[in-house]
Design a protein around this motif. Structure first.
Motif, PDB file in Angstrom:
ATOM      1  N   CYS A   1       7.182   7.855  10.162  1.00  0.00           N
ATOM      2  CA  CYS A   1       6.385   7.971   8.941  1.00  0.00           C
ATOM      3  C   CYS A   1       7.268   8.214   7.717  1.00  0.00           C
ATOM      4  O   CYS A   1       6.759   8.418   6.609  1.00  0.00           O
ATOM      5  N   GLY A   2       8.586   8.219   7.920  1.00  0.00           N
ATOM      6  CA  GLY A   2       9.501   8.466   6.814  1.00  0.00           C
ATOM      7  C   GLY A   2       9.472   7.394   5.751  1.00  0.00           C
ATOM      8  O   GLY A   2       9.948   7.610   4.624  1.00  0.00           O
ATOM      9  N   THR A   3       8.928   6.231   6.075  1.00  0.00           N
ATOM     10  CA  THR A   3       8.815   5.155   5.092  1.00  0.00           C
ATOM     11  C   THR A   3       7.911   5.556   3.924  1.00  0.00           C
ATOM     12  O   THR A   3       8.051   5.013   2.821  1.00  0.00           O
ATOM     13  N   ILE A   4       7.018   6.508   4.147  1.00  0.00           N
ATOM     14  CA  ILE A   4       6.172   7.006   3.063  1.00  0.00           C
ATOM     15  C   ILE A   4       7.014   7.774   2.055  1.00  0.00           C
ATOM     16  O   ILE A   4       6.889   7.593   0.826  1.00  0.00           O
ATOM     17  N   VAL A   5       7.912   8.624   2.539  1.00  0.00           N
ATOM     18  CA  VAL A   5       8.784   9.403   1.664  1.00  0.00           C
ATOM     19  C   VAL A   5       9.653   8.482   0.820  1.00  0.00           C
ATOM     20  O   VAL A   5       9.890   8.739  -0.366  1.00  0.00           O
ATOM     21  N   GLU A   6      10.125   7.400   1.436  1.00  0.00           N
ATOM     22  CA  GLU A   6      11.015   6.473   0.738  1.00  0.00           C
ATOM     23  C   GLU A   6      10.264   5.502  -0.168  1.00  0.00           C
ATOM     24  O   GLU A   6      10.893   4.704  -0.864  1.00  0.00           O
ATOM     25  N   GLY A   7       8.941   5.542  -0.148  1.00  0.00           N
ATOM     26  CA  GLY A   7       8.159   4.647  -0.981  1.00  0.00           C
ATOM     27  C   GLY A   7       8.062   3.233  -0.437  1.00  0.00           C
ATOM     28  O   GLY A   7       7.669   2.311  -1.156  1.00  0.00           O
ATOM     29  N   GLU A   8       8.405   3.043   0.843  1.00  0.00           N
ATOM     30  CA  GLU A   8       8.385   1.714   1.444  1.00  0.00           C
ATOM     31  C   GLU A   8       7.004   1.345   1.985  1.00  0.00           C
ATOM     32  O   GLU A   8       6.682   0.168   2.138  1.00  0.00           O
ATOM     33  N   GLU A   9       6.198   2.361   2.357  1.00  0.00           N
ATOM     34  CA  GLU A   9       4.845   2.150   2.842  1.00  0.00           C
ATOM     35  C   GLU A   9       3.938   3.215   2.255  1.00  0.00           C
ATOM     36  O   GLU A   9       4.397   4.297   1.857  1.00  0.00           O
ATOM     37  N   THR A  10       2.640   2.929   2.238  1.00  0.00           N
ATOM     38  CA  THR A  10       1.664   3.906   1.770  1.00  0.00           C
ATOM     39  C   THR A  10       1.161   4.748   2.944  1.00  0.00           C
ATOM     40  O   THR A  10       1.346   4.395   4.118  1.00  0.00           O
TER      41      THR A  10
END
Length: 505
Positions: free
Chosen positions: A454-463
């Motif tokens: 779920c780290g892609t949320i932190v990086e702004g890559e996914e919602t």
């Protein structure tokens, strides 16, 4: 993609969260401030000058009080932020909204038992009623692990659940009631096709007393024995093996078939949390929980000590004042428990939580309840009580992960989702566990233990919604039999830890 080095979570916040390590003297253009210290990844930066004694907010909610004057751009953590008393507005049920179920009914490939309940796994369990029988239940499992179950391909395994207690507490105590409830919950768990319960014989926890208290009786798929009555350890092991050999043909007759997602009872857990938990994995899991509830399914939030300070956000979602007051009574019980035992609720967060940027239990709690989504709180249960309500519910448990999950599984959870930021090593049986990483660093470092990043949320890559939808689909896959990382690694037997809430004599 958001390239800002910080995250602002709510317009009312006094802090922003560092996405990465930020050196002292870094100018944050969007915030109009310069950092005064090195800010570790996941930690908080003051957006303004804050006077000693003033509240500090994150998620738009109070996470603590300044213990000294804090300057704009300064690192906020345990050295300058602490706990304090404040009034909670319980707003009984004001945020409770009618649930509109989805018109389309999703399905998974489940196992329909004779009583109508639906399983996600098909095990035979070997329960110990006391530590004295732990070696015997392990030996029974070891026999079948060595022998294999190739003749019974529809049986997922023989699961030993040894425990460390079962004796030296009162037969009429609250702890005995909880222990009986817990063992009965496992003995009747839908993911077990059959059960063998093994005791020593002279322990405080008497198997027959538990059976009587919960209306259970022996039959072809539920057997009980004691080491003393069997004639010793070797004979008890042989007897347990013979019981299971008699159960295997019947257990193997199951088949998976399409069943509605409404049959899922999902336990929610977090362990080794960090500051990103409330930003990524927990709200994404909350989105998946909302999807599940709108399908008519059930989700169980627990860990009462880790909703402390955020309980007012749940009482306003309670379906009735009565349900909300049940939750507050459990909070009061914990406050009294801490007073009697000379402890405090803010012993939580742990060392690892603090290293990950969480400062107070208030901050941890606010991030933790994000797992619960947004729907109404339908019911509040005591530890290991059978969960019968549909929708989002709460179960009173400690924050200790194995103990909390044991209660949820005893209550009937047939699936588990577990979020972690620091990298918890965990799994449960007979209920499979999906592990969700809160940040990319953990995902890359400990990928063998994690099922989804779920780290892609932190990086702004996914919602949150995109990751939440992926979680929901993985829940369906897990329910249909897809093995999780913790299952592949063999976790689950040692994580059976009933709550020992009273005195051990």
């Amino acid at each position: 993609m958001n390239h800002s080095p910080v995250l602002r979570l709510n317009p009312a916040d006094d802090v922003v969260i560092a996405r990465q390590d930020i050196p002292a003297g870094t100018w944050l253009e969007a915030e109009g401030l310069e950092t005064r210290n090195l800010i570790p990844a996941g930690h908080k930066i003051a957006l303004r000058d804050i006077a000693a004694g003033s509240v500090v907010k994150r998620y738009g909610q109070i996470i603590g009080f300044a213990t000294c004057d804090i300057r704009q751009g300064e690192h906020i953590h345990v050295h300058n932020l602490g706990m304090g008393d404040f009034e909670r507005d319980y707003a009984w049920g004001e945020g409770s909204l009618p649930l509109k179920l989805d018109a389309h009914q999703d399905t998974f490939m489940g196992i329909r038992r004779a009583d109508g309940r639906v399983a996600t796994r098909n095990f035979i369990g070997v329960l110990s009623s006391v530590n004295c029988s732990a070696t015997v239940v392990r030996a029974i499992e070891d026999h079948f692990r060595a022998r294999g179950l190739s003749d019974f391909p529809n049986v997922d395994g023989i699961v030993a659940l040894p425990q460390s207690f079962g004796c030296a507490f009162g037969s009429d105590s609250e702890m005995m009631k909880v222990m009986r409830r817990t063992i009965a919950g496992y003995a009747t768990h839908v993911n077990f096709a059959g059960i063998v319960i093994v005791g020593l014989g002279c322990e405080s926890f008497q198997i027959q007393d538990m059976m009587n208290a919960h209306g259970l009786s022996e039959g072809p798929m539920l057997k009980c024995l004691t080491i003393q009555e069997s004639g010793g350890t070797r004979k008890a092991i042989e007897k347990g093996i013979s019981f299971i050999l008699g159960m295997l043909p019947e257990a193997n007759r199951v088949k998976r078939e399409p069943v509605p997602v409404s049959e899922i009872i999902l336990a929610l857990e977090c362990g080794g949390s960090d500051s990103y938990s409330g930003i990524s994995a927990n709200p994404a899991l909350g989105y998946a929980v909302d999807r599940l509830v709108r399908q008519g399914g059930t989700a169980i939030l627990s860990e009462t000590s880790e909703i402390y300070g955020a309980e007012h956000l749940l009482t306003r979602r309670a379906i009735s004042r009565e349900v909300g007051e049940k939750l507050v009574r459990r909070i009061k019980w914990w406050e009294d428990y801490c007073e009697r035992t000379g402890s405090e609720m803010n012993n939580n967060p742990s060392v690892g939580n603090k290293a990950g940027g969480l400062t107070t239990v208030l901050e941890k709690s606010l991030g933790g309840i994000a797992k619960a989504g947004t729907t109404s709180l339908m019911e509040v249960y005591e530890y290991a009580e059978p969960v019968t309500a549909k929708g989002f519910v709460f179960m009173d448990t400690p924050g200790y992960d194995p103990m909390a999950v044991t209660g949820q599984v005893a209550g009937g959870a047939n699936l588990l989702c577990f979020t972690t930021g620091r990298g918890s090593a965990f799994g449960s049986k007979p209920t499979p566990c999906l592990k969700l990483a809160t940040n990319n660093a953990l995902w890359h470092r400990q990928q063998d233990d994690m099922d989804l990043n779920c780290g892609t949320i932190v990086e702004g890559e996914e919602t949150i919604e995109q990751v939440g939808e992926r979680i929901y689909q993985r829940i369906i896959d897990m329910a249909s039999g897809a093995r999780t990382r913790s299952e592949e690694l063999g976790y689950g037997s040692q994580e059976f830890v009933p709550w020992t809430m009273g005195s051990i004599m």
